[in-house]
Design a protein around this motif. Structure first.
Motif, mmCIF file in Angstrom:
data_model
loop_
_atom_site.group_PDB
_atom_site.id
_atom_site.type_symbol
_atom_site.label_atom_id
_atom_site.label_comp_id
_atom_site.label_asym_id
_atom_site.label_seq_id
_atom_site.Cartn_x
_atom_site.Cartn_y
_atom_site.Cartn_z
ATOM 1 N N LEU A 15 7.286 18.468 18.475
ATOM 2 C CA LEU A 15 7.324 18.767 17.038
ATOM 3 C C LEU A 15 8.631 18.302 16.401
ATOM 4 O O LEU A 15 8.627 17.745 15.300
ATOM 5 C CB LEU A 15 7.107 20.265 16.800
ATOM 6 N N LEU A 16 9.747 18.531 17.094
ATOM 7 C CA LEU A 16 11.033 18.070 16.563
ATOM 8 C C LEU A 16 11.111 16.546 16.516
ATOM 9 O O LEU A 16 11.695 15.966 15.599
ATOM 10 C CB LEU A 16 12.181 18.622 17.402
ATOM 11 N N SER A 17 10.517 15.889 17.492
ATOM 12 C CA SER A 17 10.555 14.425 17.534
ATOM 13 C C SER A 17 9.682 13.793 16.457
ATOM 14 O O SER A 17 9.963 12.688 15.991
ATOM 15 C CB SER A 17 10.092 13.920 18.900
ATOM 16 N N LEU A 18 8.622 14.477 16.064
ATOM 17 C CA LEU A 18 7.718 13.933 15.053
ATOM 18 C C LEU A 18 8.281 14.034 13.634
ATOM 19 O O LEU A 18 7.841 13.306 12.751
ATOM 20 C CB LEU A 18 6.362 14.637 15.118
ATOM 21 N N ALA A 19 9.225 14.925 13.419
ATOM 22 C CA ALA A 19 9.826 15.068 12.087
ATOM 23 C C ALA A 19 10.709 13.851 11.817
ATOM 24 O O ALA A 19 11.638 13.581 12.569
ATOM 25 C CB ALA A 19 10.642 16.347 12.013
ATOM 26 N N PRO A 20 10.416 13.102 10.757
ATOM 27 C CA PRO A 20 11.222 11.908 10.488
ATOM 28 C C PRO A 20 12.649 12.273 10.114
ATOM 29 O O PRO A 20 12.904 13.288 9.487
ATOM 30 C CB PRO A 20 10.493 11.230 9.326
#
Length: 147
Positions: A15-20
């Motif tokens: 989830l943190l990685s998907l946030a641009p």
């Protein structure tokens, strides 16, 4: 390691990685401006920055910062100075791009890689991830992984 803890870590990390953030924007901007090679090198530079963060966390940077809070101030100031440098360079390049006779400035592939690595190293989201988030999932004792 408890499988529930591992699953929680994987989901939270995804989830943190998907946030641009600035890293993704840097890769996309270089891919659009410099082509596929520049985009791939920017992504590799970001990955290099992540590897450096991982090594620092593995060798106890978090413990150092807990023991000497001044170290975090140094990291913050270095990141702020680099982000200011990026802002000034972007502003200067945007002014040059407005002149009708100026050809568009292209960054070398080597410089793209280096700037991507430094952008990742100065990214506060990544720093907080490694200093505050990862230690919550690190276990100690007989059930710790790897054994």
């Amino acid at each position: 390691m408890d499988t529930h803890l591992l699953l929680a870590f994987v989901v939270a990390s995804a989830l943190l990685s998907l946030a641009p953030g600035p890293d993704l924007l840097f890769v996309v901007a270089n891919g659009v401006a410099g082509g596929r090679r520049a985009g791939v090198l920017a992504a590799l530079g970001m990955s290099t920055g992540l590897a450096i963060h991982t090594a620092a966390a593995a060798f106890g940077l978090g413990a150092l910062i807990r023991a000497a809070p001044q170290a975090l101030t140094v990291v913050r100031l270095a990141g702020a100075v680099f982000l200011l440098y990026l802002a000034v360079m972007t502003w200067r390049n945007s002014r040059a791009a407005l002149e009708p006779t100026a050809p568009p400035a292209r960054r070398s592939l080597r410089r793209t890689y280096l700037m991507a690595t430094l952008t990742n190293l100065a990214n506060p989201k990544v720093i907080l991830f490694y200093l505050a988030f990862v230690p919550q999932f690190v276990g100690t004792g007989p059930a710790a992984w790897p054994t």
